[in-house]
Design an enzyme around this catalytic site. Structure first.
Site, PDB file in Angstrom:
ATOM      1  N   LYS A  72       0.803  -1.227   0.000  1.00 17.78           N
ATOM      2  CA  LYS A  72       0.000   0.000   0.000  1.00 17.78           C
ATOM      3  C   LYS A  72       0.836   1.278   0.000  1.00 17.78           C
ATOM      4  CE  LYS A  72      -4.294  -1.711   2.044  1.00 17.78           C
ATOM      5  NZ  LYS A  72      -5.299  -1.481   3.107  1.00 17.78           N
ATOM      6  N   SER A 132      -2.345   0.229  14.751  1.00 13.45           N
ATOM      7  CA  SER A 132      -1.441   1.252  14.205  1.00 13.45           C
ATOM      8  C   SER A 132      -0.922   0.900  12.817  1.00 13.45           C
ATOM      9  CB  SER A 132      -0.245   1.458  15.147  1.00 13.45           C
ATOM     10  OG  SER A 132       0.500   0.258  15.300  1.00 13.45           O
TER      11      SER A 132
END
Length: 279
Positions: A72, A132
Site C-alpha cells: 500500500k 497502528s
C-alpha cells in the site's frame, strides 16, 4: 444464469495485488459483473516485483488494481496522480488506469468517512482506536478529518503507535486497560477467524460498557453470525455497532464504481458482500 457477456478480446480486466490473495474481492466484483451484465473480469494476484506488476497494469491496459498489504505504501511512488484520500494517509488501496495514466485512491478511508456520516457519529464525542497498521491509519485519519479531535490510539507497536497518534493530535497508550471512549474501534486482527486471537475481544467489558458505539473493522470472524467477540459483546450490551462487513462492502463498492462507472444498488452490494464471504 449469468448476464455477463462471454469472455472475449475486449473483456476489461481488473486485478488485486496482495501478499496473501483471498477470494473476497474476486467473488465480490465478479458477482456484480454477472448481475449487471458487465464485460469485466476480476482476478486476484500476488507479486515479488511490485514495480513490474504496476508497470504491467499500465502496459497491458488493466483497468483497475486493488492493492493490499504489504504494497500500500510502496505503490504510491509508482502512479501518476494521488487522490486526497490516499495522500492523507500515505497509502493506496485502489489504482485506476485511464489510458496509461494511473490514479491512486484509498477507498478504506472513504468507506470510514461514509460510515461515520451514515451513522451520525458526533465529532464532539471521544474516540478510542486500537491498532497502528495501514488500515488503522486510514480509520484514525478518517475520524480526525471528520472532526474527531478527542482521540486515544492504543497500539503495541512503540514506533508506529506514537508516530500515528502524534500526527493526528491523539494520545497514545500501549495497552487498552483502563482506557475508554464514547466510540471504540478495533483495527487489529483480534477476533479474526483463523488468527491466534479469534476468540478474544479487542476491548474488555468495562470499555464496552462505557461506550455508546462499538466499531470492529474485522470482516471475517468465526463467531455466531460471522461476528467478532467484540461485536457480539456490544450487541449483548445494547450498543450501536458497526461491523467490518460494512467496511469491506463499502470500500469495494467505491472501487467497483471507479473501475466500471456503475454504482450498484445497496441491495446488490449486500448480496455481493454475503457471497464474497462464503467458505
Amino acid at each position: 444464469m449469468s448476464m455477463r457477456p462471454t469472455l472475449n478480446k475486449d473483456t476489461v480486466l481488473c486485478i488485486s495485488l496482495a501478499a496473501r490473495p483471498s477470494n473476497i474481492g474476486t467473488r465480490f466484483h465478479n458477482y456484480l459483473y454477472d448481475r449487471l451484465g458487465l464485460d469485466f473480469l476480476y482476478k486476484a494476484c500476488t507479486t515479488t516485483d511490485l514495480p513490474a506488476a504496476i508497470g504491467g497494469v499500465r502496459a497491458l491496459n488493466i483497468r483497475g488494481c486493488s492493492v493490499s498489504m504489504p504494497f500500500k505504501q510502496d505503490a504510491l511512488s509508482l502512479v501518476d496522480r494521488i487522490e486526497p484520500s490516499a495522500a492523507a494517509i500515505g497509502a493506496v488501496n485502489t489504482i485506476v488506469n485511464d489510458g496509461g495514466e494511473l490514479t491512486a485512491a484509498n477507498t478504506d478511508y472513504l468507506a470510514i468517512e461514509a460510515l461515520i456520516a451514515e451513522y451520525g457519529l458526533d465529532p464532539d464525542r471521544s474516540v478510542l482506536i486500537r491498532g497502528s497498521g495501514g488500515m488503522a491509519a486510514a480509520v484514525a485519519t478518517a475520524f480526525r478529518d471528520s472532526g474527531f479531535h478527542h482521540g486515544v490510539l492504543v497500539a503495541r507497536n512503540t514506533v508506529a503507535g506514537p508516530e500515528l497518534a502524534e500526527r493526528l493530535g491523539y494520545h497514545w497508550r500501549h495497552h487498552p486497560g483502563g482506557a475508554s471512549g464514547s466510540i471504540i474501534v478495533n483495527v487489529t486482527p483480534i477476533g479474526m477467524a483463523g488468527g491466534p486471537e479469534e476468540s478474544e475481544s479487542a476491548f474488555g467489558p468495562g470499555t464496552i460498557a462505557a461506550a455508546d458505539t462499538v466499531f470492529d473493522v474485522v470482516a471475517l470472524a468465526a463467531g455466531p453470525a460471522g461476528e467478532t467477540p467484540l461485536i457480539a459483546a456490544a450487541r449483548a450490551a445494547g450498543k450501536q455497532v458497526i461491523t467490518g462487513t460494512e467496511v469491506i462492502a463499502r470500500q469495494a463498492a467505491e472501487q467497483f464504481e471507479r473501475y466500471t462507472g456503475v454504482r450498484p444498488s445497496p441491495e446488490l452490494i449486500a448480496e455481493a458482500s454475503a457471497y464474497s464471504r462464503q467458505t
